[in-house]
Structure formats: structure tokens, C-alpha cells
Scaffold this motif. Structure first.
Motif, PDB file in Angstrom:
ATOM      1  N   HIS A 132       0.859  -1.182   0.000  1.00 49.95           N
ATOM      2  CA  HIS A 132       0.000   0.000   0.000  1.00 49.95           C
ATOM      3  C   HIS A 132       0.894   1.231   0.000  1.00 49.95           C
ATOM      4  O   HIS A 132       1.769   1.378   0.853  1.00 49.95           O
TER       5      HIS A 132
ATOM      6  N   TRP B 279       1.583   4.594   1.174  1.00 50.45           N
ATOM      7  CA  TRP B 279       1.102   4.985   2.496  1.00 50.45           C
ATOM      8  C   TRP B 279       1.451   6.440   2.784  1.00 50.45           C
ATOM      9  O   TRP B 279       2.612   6.804   2.960  1.00 50.45           O
TER      10      TRP B 279
ATOM     11  N   PHE C  87       3.932  -1.440   3.657  1.00 53.24           N
ATOM     12  CA  PHE C  87       3.688  -0.051   3.286  1.00 53.24           C
ATOM     13  C   PHE C  87       4.904   0.534   2.569  1.00 53.24           C
ATOM     14  O   PHE C  87       6.052   0.293   2.963  1.00 53.24           O
TER      15      PHE C  87
END
Length: 402
Positions: free
Chosen positions: A165, A167, A349
Motif C-alpha cells: 500500500h 502509504w 507499506f
């Protein structure tokens, strides 16, 4: 394998990943409606060549790259859906779909996985095993696309699954990992408080659901502060309230809804019991009635200990000191957890925030964006992780055959 040559490999797709991300950002689609996005992904992969392409659902794509030698199977996942938000950014590639926006970074995730696919498509002869690319629909809306794809068998035979992800809370240039619990289970509740409406000038002749609902909201905070062990993370947020139609009428009912976040299964089971105890007590005390519905959402994201340790060691070697840091647990939810029920999985992340560039808005904000300097970092991290998993699986296979 070729971990020493990653910088060169990433450089070959550096302009592509930015171009793809901007195209996707301009053309966002909501959960379960990602038709054009899936078509774009399919045709882009088709142009690379060397993939076995399937469409498990009408808005998802799976690509299989079968290496020249036998080995393990690693799955890489990207989500593709956008959010029902009107974008307020002013750069040249803002959303062209009114009321729809990539406000969480999924455009970047899809572009990154396309870039990884392009790199690996050129080095199929060096791949031992299989890389399975999962371009998933509907992460943002429960029941989500991950569980649907798992049920359709996309992880069959997979040794490990990786996801990332972009982030915003993490500075661009850092990569964060954490074994065990990383993201919470996001559950949802719906509540209707029913009273007896009437004239606002005669409140004594009514049972005012607005004032009762206000007390319910206040007292629900005791679920976290007084029912729950403070050492166990728990969030209870009332996020919607609706009731009334004009200034001089007390309505018959008020609707509330919100979310509950936790890591432990026992908390997921206890929270609705505690909540209803409070709701029942407050409404009965004031002569009101209620209807309460609680829906369990995604499971918590729990990273496989051994896989996460292997990935951390690999990324530390690839990026050098100071880049790989410990991820901070978040009460946000992710349906990547569905894949982790079917195979060992790690979700990590990649920092995408940069206040010096004005990139400081949180996920799901109308001015959210990512520092595009994070894109090649994400490509490099996902490439390194995939190649390391295949290398580990190949070594394990060799030992077994020996």
C-alpha cells in the motif's frame, strides 16, 4: 537471482509506471464497476506478451507468468477501485469522472504491478516457477473482491502472496513492514432510534429520538473507555446521523451508523453485545425503541512471521540501511486479509507522503495524492520480494529432490 540488477530493471519502466498511474487517476471507477480499468490492465498485459490471462470476474484480471524452470508460485496483488469523492486537486491529470476519485492510492498500486509484470515478462527465461499477478476489484466495499477471487481459486497452488500500500503517513523513501497484526478488522453497525414525533413546541408530548440518539452516541463511548481493556486496541466511531425534515417538527426516528475496529476475534464478538447493552438501556430509560444491526467486515491483516522476516532481510539488502523501518499498526482495514487465509501472506507499506511537495493530505481526502517518487521504490520492493520468494521456494524444492 537478479537482485543485484534491480535498479537497472526498475529504470526501464520508470516512465511507464508514472504514465500508467496518471492515466488510471484520470479514469477512476467505483468498486465492482472497474470495467474500463480492467480492460486497460488486460490490454496492457496482453501487449507485454508471455502471460496466461484470465478474467475471473468482469472487473478483475489475473495474469500468470510461467517461468522456464519449475519452482514455487508467488502471487502479487494490486487493488484497482476508486472512491465516491469529488477530487479537489488541480494538477493536469485530475479525475475526469465527476464524484469519483482515486483517493487511496489504488491507481498507483495497479501501475506498480503493471510495471513489475513488464519487467518480469522480459526475463521469463530467468524465472524458476510462476508469478501470478492479481489485479483485484472492489477493495473499498465489503464484501470486497479479495474473498470472491479466493473463492474462485486464484490462489490455488500459491506458496506466498505479497501486497503493498502506498502509504501517506509514511515519508517517501521508506518501506515499512511488521510481522503479525498490521491492520484491523473493520466492522459496521446500523442503528435506528424510534420515538414518537410531534410539534417542536410541545416536546413533552413526544419521545424525541434526536435527544435519545445524542445520549446513545455519548454513552457508546463507554464501550471503549470502560468496557474494554485499554491494552487491547478498539475503535468505535459513529460516522453518520440522519433525522428530521424541518425546524418545527420532532421526527419519529433517527438513523445512525458507524464502524468498529479491532484486532482480536473475541473483541469482534464482544463489541456488539456491549453496544446493544448501552443502546437498550438508554432507549428504555427514555421510552424509545431501537433496531440494531451489526455486520462483520474483513478479517484483520495478519502478516506471516517467516515470510515477513524474509522480506525484511531482502529489502534491507536491496535498499541499504535506513530505508526499511518498522510499520506502525493501523486501525484501517484491508481485504488483503482474505488472501492470507489461503496462503502465507505479507502486506507492507511504501512511503508516499511528502509535505515539502504539498503531499500531506490523508487517505480518502479530496486532495489526496502520492509522491510519484514512491512508485519506482514500490516496483523495486515488489520485484525483490517476488524474486526472493521464488528463490526460496526453488532452494526448498532442490533440497527436497536431493
Amino acid at each position: 537471482m537478479v537482485l543485484h540488477d534491480l535498479d537497472h530493471l526498475v529504470e526501464t519502466v520508470a516512465s511507464d509506471v508514472v504514465r500508467w498511474r496518471r492515466h488510471l487517476h484520470q479514469h477512476p471507477e467505483l468498486s465492482f464497476e472497474e470495467r474500463k480499468t480492467a480492460q486497460f490492465v488486460y490490454h496492457t498485459l496482453q501487449a507485454f506478451g508471455g502471460f496466461e490471462l484470465t478474467r475471473p470476474t468482469r472487473t478483475s484480471v489475473v495474469a500468470r507468468l510461467i517461468g522456464s524452470a519449475p519452482g514455487g508460485v508467488v502471487a502479487l496483488r494490486a487493488d484497482m477501485d476508486a472512491l465516491p469523492i469529488q477530487e479537489e486537486n488541480e494538477f493536469e491529470f485530475v479525475s475526469q469522472n465527476p464524484g469519483v476519485m482515486h483517493a487511496c492510492g489504488h491507481d498507483g498500486h495497479t501501475a506498480v504491478l503493471l510495471a513489475v509484470a513488464k519487467v518480469l515478462s522480459r526475463m521469463r527465461e530467468e524465472v524458476a516457477g510462476e508469478v501470478r499477478f492479481i489485479f483485484q476489484h472492489a477493495e473499498e466495499v465489503y464484501p470486497g473482491g479479495a474473498q470472491e477471487l479466493v473463492d474462485l481459486g486464484v490462489l490455488k497452488g500459491v506458496d506466498a502472496v505479497l501486497g503493498l500500500h502506498l502509504w501517506a503517513p509514511l515519508p517517501c523513501g521508506q518501506v515499512a513492514l511488521k510481522p503479525g497484526h498490521l491492520m484491523a478488522a473493520p466492522d459496521t453497525f446500523y442503528l435506528t432510534v424510534r420515538g414518537q414525533g410531534g410539534h417542536a413546541a410541545q416536546p413533552h408530548l413526544t419521545v424525541d429520538p434526536i435527544t435519545v440518539a445524542a445520549q446513545v452516541i455519548t454513552n457508546l463511548q463507554h464501550v471503549v473507555s470502560r468496557y474494554n481493556d485499554p491494552l487491547d486496541p478498539l475503535v468505535l466511531s459513529v460516522t453518520q446521523i440522519a433525522g428530521g425534515s424541518t425546524t418545527n417538527v420532532i421526527p419519529n426516528e433517527v438513523q445512525l451508523s458507524g464502524t468498529v475496529r479491532s484486532f482480536k476475534q473475541e473483541l469482534r464478538e464482544s463489541a456488539p453485545v456491549w453496544m446493544e447493552r448501552v443502546i437498550r438501556g438508554v432507549t428504555e430509560a427514555h421510552g424509545a425503541d431501537y433496531e440494531f444491526r451489526y455486520e462483520y467486515g474483513y478479517r484483520p491483516v495478519v502478516n506471516d512471521e517467516k515470510l515477513t522476516q524474509t522480506l525484511r532481510q531482502t529489502l534491507t539488502r536491496v535498499f541499504g540501511p535506513g530505508v526499511v523501518v518498522d510499520a506502525v499498526q493501523t486501525m484501517g482495514g484491508e481485504d488483503f486479509s482474505a488472501y492470507q487465509q489461503a496462503a502465507p501472506g505479507t502486506f507492507f507499506f511504501v512511503g508516499a507522503g511528502n509535505p515539502d511537495k504539498g503531499i500531506r493530505y490523508p487517505h480518502h481526502h479530496p486532495r489526496f495524492t502520492v509522491d510519484e517518487a514512491a512508485l519506482p521504490i514500490a516496483v523495486k520492493a515488489m520485484l525483490a520480494g517476488a524474486l526472493r520468494v521464488l528463490e526460496t521456494a526453488s532452494t526448498r524444492t532442490d533440497r527436497t529432490e536431493a
